[in-house]
Design a protein around this motif. Sequence first.
Motif, PDB file in Angstrom:
ATOM      1  N   SER A 291      16.588  46.848  18.125  1.00 27.54           N
ATOM      2  CA  SER A 291      16.912  45.636  18.894  1.00 27.54           C
ATOM      3  C   SER A 291      15.738  45.215  19.765  1.00 27.54           C
ATOM      4  N   ILE A 292      15.077  46.167  20.397  1.00 26.87           N
ATOM      5  CA  ILE A 292      13.895  45.857  21.216  1.00 26.87           C
ATOM      6  C   ILE A 292      12.796  45.276  20.343  1.00 26.87           C
ATOM      7  N   PHE A 293      12.589  45.841  19.174  1.00 24.00           N
ATOM      8  CA  PHE A 293      11.566  45.337  18.261  1.00 24.00           C
ATOM      9  C   PHE A 293      11.825  43.885  17.885  1.00 24.00           C
ATOM     10  N   TRP A 294      13.083  43.579  17.496  1.00 23.72           N
ATOM     11  CA  TRP A 294      13.408  42.219  17.099  1.00 23.72           C
ATOM     12  C   TRP A 294      13.317  41.251  18.270  1.00 23.72           C
ATOM     13  N   PHE A 295      13.683  41.713  19.452  1.00 19.92           N
ATOM     14  CA  PHE A 295      13.573  40.867  20.637  1.00 19.92           C
ATOM     15  C   PHE A 295      12.110  40.546  20.939  1.00 19.92           C
ATOM     16  N   MET A 296      11.235  41.542  20.841  1.00 18.84           N
ATOM     17  CA  MET A 296       9.807  41.310  21.091  1.00 18.84           C
ATOM     18  C   MET A 296       9.214  40.392  20.027  1.00 18.84           C
ATOM     19  N   LEU A 297       9.678  40.513  18.792  1.00 17.11           N
ATOM     20  CA  LEU A 297       9.228  39.605  17.747  1.00 17.11           C
ATOM     21  C   LEU A 297       9.658  38.167  18.053  1.00 17.11           C
ATOM     22  N   LEU A 298      10.874  38.011  18.564  1.00 12.15           N
ATOM     23  CA  LEU A 298      11.361  36.691  18.949  1.00 12.15           C
ATOM     24  C   LEU A 298      10.516  36.106  20.086  1.00 12.15           C
TER      25      LEU A 298
ATOM     26  N   TRP B  20       6.218  32.341  21.773  1.00 13.57           N
ATOM     27  CA  TRP B  20       4.882  32.183  22.349  1.00 13.57           C
ATOM     28  C   TRP B  20       3.960  31.457  21.355  1.00 13.57           C
ATOM     29  N   LEU B  21       4.009  31.862  20.101  1.00 14.12           N
ATOM     30  CA  LEU B  21       3.186  31.231  19.076  1.00 14.12           C
ATOM     31  C   LEU B  21       3.575  29.765  18.882  1.00 14.12           C
ATOM     32  N   LEU B  22       4.861  29.492  18.848  1.00 14.59           N
ATOM     33  CA  LEU B  22       5.334  28.121  18.675  1.00 14.59           C
ATOM     34  C   LEU B  22       4.907  27.234  19.842  1.00 14.59           C
ATOM     35  N   ILE B  23       5.033  27.734  21.062  1.00 14.54           N
ATOM     36  CA  ILE B  23       4.617  26.970  22.238  1.00 14.54           C
ATOM     37  C   ILE B  23       3.110  26.776  22.236  1.00 14.54           C
ATOM     38  N   SER B  24       2.354  27.787  21.841  1.00 15.62           N
ATOM     39  CA  SER B  24       0.893  27.662  21.769  1.00 15.62           C
ATOM     40  C   SER B  24       0.485  26.582  20.772  1.00 15.62           C
ATOM     41  N   ILE B  25       1.133  26.556  19.639  1.00 18.78           N
ATOM     42  CA  ILE B  25       0.781  25.570  18.614  1.00 18.78           C
ATOM     43  C   ILE B  25       1.173  24.164  19.059  1.00 18.78           C
ATOM     44  N   ILE B  26       2.348  24.013  19.633  1.00 17.01           N
ATOM     45  CA  ILE B  26       2.764  22.682  20.087  1.00 17.01           C
ATOM     46  C   ILE B  26       1.861  22.189  21.211  1.00 17.01           C
ATOM     47  N   SER B  27       1.482  23.075  22.134  1.00 20.92           N
ATOM     48  CA  SER B  27       0.554  22.642  23.186  1.00 20.92           C
ATOM     49  C   SER B  27      -0.812  22.302  22.608  1.00 20.92           C
ATOM     50  N   ASP B  28      -1.233  23.012  21.551  1.00 28.33           N
ATOM     51  CA  ASP B  28      -2.498  22.692  20.904  1.00 28.33           C
ATOM     52  C   ASP B  28      -2.435  21.335  20.214  1.00 28.33           C
TER      53      ASP B  28
END
Length: 138
Positions: free
Chosen positions: A9-16, A21-29
Amino acid sequence: MNLWDVLVSIFWFMLLVAWFWLLISIISDVFRDNELSGVQKGLWCTFLILLPWVGVLVYLIARGHSMQERATREAARNEQAFRSYVREVAVPEGTGNGVSGELTQLADMRDRGTLTPAEYEQAKQRVLGPPIAAPAVS
């Protein structure tokens, strides 16, 4: 729930979290890029929202190389703005501005003999203001 389930569960949460983070980085880019028109920005955002996995992969392949360049330019622009602000607000010592400048001038006048030590102490107290009384400890 055993330890293994908690770790998964911790692994999947960290992946989420990493995914957001990646999605926000790309949209801000996308919105940081001045080369894209408004329509292109809208298409990229629509693509990222409707097909997130494919959209992120396509964006990283197509435009990933220039993401760092835009981030570096933005950081340099922010650094320049910060340095400009600091230069504007900072007061160099000995210019007569600010408390430290006035104290420096008073010390110079005392050293040259223009002020007596008593006059120097009086002027220093005037510059520094009245002493702040310490709160009584009960």
